[in-house]
Design an enzyme around this catalytic site. Sequence first.
Site, short mmCIF file in Angstrom:
data_model
loop_
_atom_site.label_atom_id
_atom_site.label_comp_id
_atom_site.label_asym_id
_atom_site.label_seq_id
_atom_site.Cartn_x
_atom_site.Cartn_y
_atom_site.Cartn_z
N ASP A 133 0.80 -1.22 0.00
CA ASP A 133 0.00 0.00 0.00
C ASP A 133 0.84 1.27 0.00
OD1 ASP A 133 -0.61 0.65 3.50
OD2 ASP A 133 0.84 -0.75 2.64
N ARG A 166 4.20 1.88 -11.60
CA ARG A 166 3.64 1.37 -10.35
C ARG A 166 2.71 0.18 -10.65
NH1 ARG A 166 3.32 6.98 -9.52
NH2 ARG A 166 1.07 7.08 -9.87
N LYS A 183 -6.40 -0.49 6.70
CA LYS A 183 -5.23 -0.21 7.53
C LYS A 183 -5.10 1.27 7.73
CE LYS A 183 -1.26 0.92 6.78
NZ LYS A 183 0.07 1.14 6.18
N GLU A 194 -2.69 0.25 13.54
CA GLU A 194 -1.23 0.30 13.47
C GLU A 194 -0.67 1.48 14.27
OE1 GLU A 194 0.46 0.39 9.53
OE2 GLU A 194 2.51 0.62 10.27
N GLU A 197 2.53 2.65 15.15
CA GLU A 197 3.96 2.40 14.96
C GLU A 197 4.80 3.32 15.83
OE1 GLU A 197 5.69 2.57 11.02
OE2 GLU A 197 7.67 2.08 11.83
N LYS A 242 -1.32 -4.12 14.22
CA LYS A 242 -0.06 -4.08 13.46
C LYS A 242 0.92 -3.19 14.23
CE LYS A 242 2.02 -2.94 8.95
NZ LYS A 242 1.84 -2.98 7.48
N SER A 272 3.05 -8.34 8.57
CA SER A 272 2.41 -7.46 7.59
C SER A 272 3.57 -6.64 7.05
CB SER A 272 1.35 -6.57 8.22
OG SER A 272 0.85 -5.67 7.24
N TYR A 311 4.85 8.58 5.63
CA TYR A 311 4.26 8.36 4.31
C TYR A 311 4.36 9.61 3.46
CZ TYR A 311 2.58 3.70 4.92
OH TYR A 311 2.53 2.35 5.07
#
Lengths: 364, 381
Positions: free
Chosen positions: A34, A56, A147, A188, A190, A230, A301, A364
């Site tokens: 993703d 991509r 997610k 998630e 993180e 996650k 994952s 991201y």
Amino acid sequence: MTHQYPALTAEQKKELSDIALRIVAPGKGILAADESVGDMAKRLNQIGVENTEENRRLYRQVLFSADSRVKKCIGGVIFFHETMYQKADDGTPFVQMIKDKGIVVGIKVDKGVVPLAGTDGETTTQGLDGLSERCAQYKKDGADFAKWRCVLKISDNTPSALAIMENANVLARYASICQQNGIVPIVEPEILPDGDHDLKRCQYVTEKVLAAVYKALSDHHVYLEGTLLKPNMVTPGHSCPTKYSPEEIAMATVTALRRTVPPAVPGVTFLSGGQSEEEASINLNAINTCPLARPWALTFSYGRALQASALSAWRGQRDNASAATEEFVKRAEVNGLAALGKYEGSGDESGAAAQSLYVANHAY
Amino acid sequence: MTHQFPALSPEQKKALSDIAQRIVASGKGILAADESVGTMGNRLQKINVENTEENRRAFREILFSSDISINQSIGGVILFHETLYQKDSSGKSFPALIKEKGIVVGIKLDKGTAPLAGTNGETTIQGKKRSKYDHDCTVLSSTGLDGLAERCAQYKKDGADFGKWRAVLKITSTTPSQLAIQENANTLARYASICQQHGLVPIVEPEILPDGDHDLQRCQYVTEKVLAAVYKALNDHHVYLEGTLLKPNMVTAGHSCPKKYTPQDVAIATVTTLLRTVPAAVPGICFLSGGQSEEEASLNLNAMNQSPLPKPWKLTFSYGRALQASALAAWVGKSENKKAAQEAFRKRAQINSLACRGQYVVSGKTDAAAMQSLFTASYTY
């Protein structure tokens, strides 16, 4: 707090629980494919390939063309929005290619991190606006899970109480909305590996963060049996001078989870967070052979840790496609074994598999 | 939140964890013999025995002088303050009598409830003496942790290795309130933290009373909310979960609920609730019996241990009334009934030991005392 106003019917709960169990069935984990357009730019840049929509598409085709061997080890694939609506060369939608292999389709639904004013560079994650409508549409278009990534970091004065509370809350809102639309939320939170902190520090922070996450999920009436977690593995910071064995990482990780993640959660699907392909597999294997009792599935994952070899084998050349696909299948099978505690290591310390995939302050 | 300032050394953690594991070793549970003077008064009144210190001592002696094989079913005994300092007829202290059977001694550390202002008769726990208003639960709240550290240190010296502290919540159309849940969770966490500093394993007891006509689902919902708050508070207070035990209510319908549920219904609702809220690091969950009859309490525990749901913690008992009712009825204050009373206790202990392994098979008739509901409305100390 006094009365229950049920958020989900028994049928809705069953559907969510079934989806979650399919994703983390024994020996299976998730391919995190993703990467946003910006993330893909970094990946393709590293192999000298231009970041176009076509490239991509071609790259994801390499992954999704994997043969039936991946059925045993991949339970779910996370898509980026663009990829949900792309097709293979022969016109088959990617979503269908994945579903035809009996793999569950997932979709990244967050819209990236934004700053929290008054903190030391901490963030929350945006994406709640219109999320319900987006989930409903993604469900129609073939997604059964989603997610959402929140990011925390360890430094002398972080993560702050605000960052922990705000990220836990936004994760719980996201999870609640997903479930209303038949979508299993992967939660998630993180904690970045940046920094020179030791293993203990990471464990402490991870326990605090996860306790806050599960309190928020309870407050928001989220059905835990229809979620997945996650998290980061518990590791030292990337510039920590002390080295730790996979077994130490496993003990710290499983201990932290045992103290915070209710057994009702069906599976914990670790992010690889910059570990090399081999490191991520070895650590996952150690986690699954750790002597502590583990009431949830403990699996993967992985994004970079499943794709690095495939990317460097491909280098944007159609002629390299099958070799690249083969690299991916190999890593998928290895991680499938690691999720069962049956991976014995490659013995191969060189090459793309061992290369550290750490990217400073990954956002991201 | 950013840095750890470790609350316990590795040695302290190991000591606490070892104690907890011993209490809930396979097939074992807890005898809750920590009735306060007032509560013992209620028990003794039912069998027409006067509530004197000697009678309280005599009855506890009957229990604690059971044959050593009782240690197959009993891993821990909770004592009231007075009892910790009493002796048997030969002059042996009760803690020594219990410990020589390899059973762990515990001590009740709370001193009852105190009202929370602005709530609908809700309470928190205090460590101080009751006021005359406590019965109504309508007056001002108070703290309760004062001097607890010193008391824990002394009790540890005097033979205790675990503590117990009971918080009380109730279900009505407006309760439990956010404040009651949060305040009781916080107080339990403070108590637990202090205990661990002094080598005592804290048993954390957030009891949701069975009073009311609510159904099983309502109790399950409330129990999930309460337990989630408790474990968040324990985490906030840096409590070492592997060195604690939980003593919750089973998830049951309210006592005046018209709908009846089976032990299997109770088992599924209870274990589901625990799976959603209690981290696997907690070694054992020792249910309170809360007014269930002896037999009901055993059947429900058995059903839980037979249920197909995963159980990452021990599921066992910490019973007061549900272990002692028959023994009390057999004793009726007469020393010549000692053997009969001990036999009645031994029987219930053994049945509950089977129940915590899911191996209790009901055979033949059960006697009247065992089936009698031990429910006392709005049960407070």
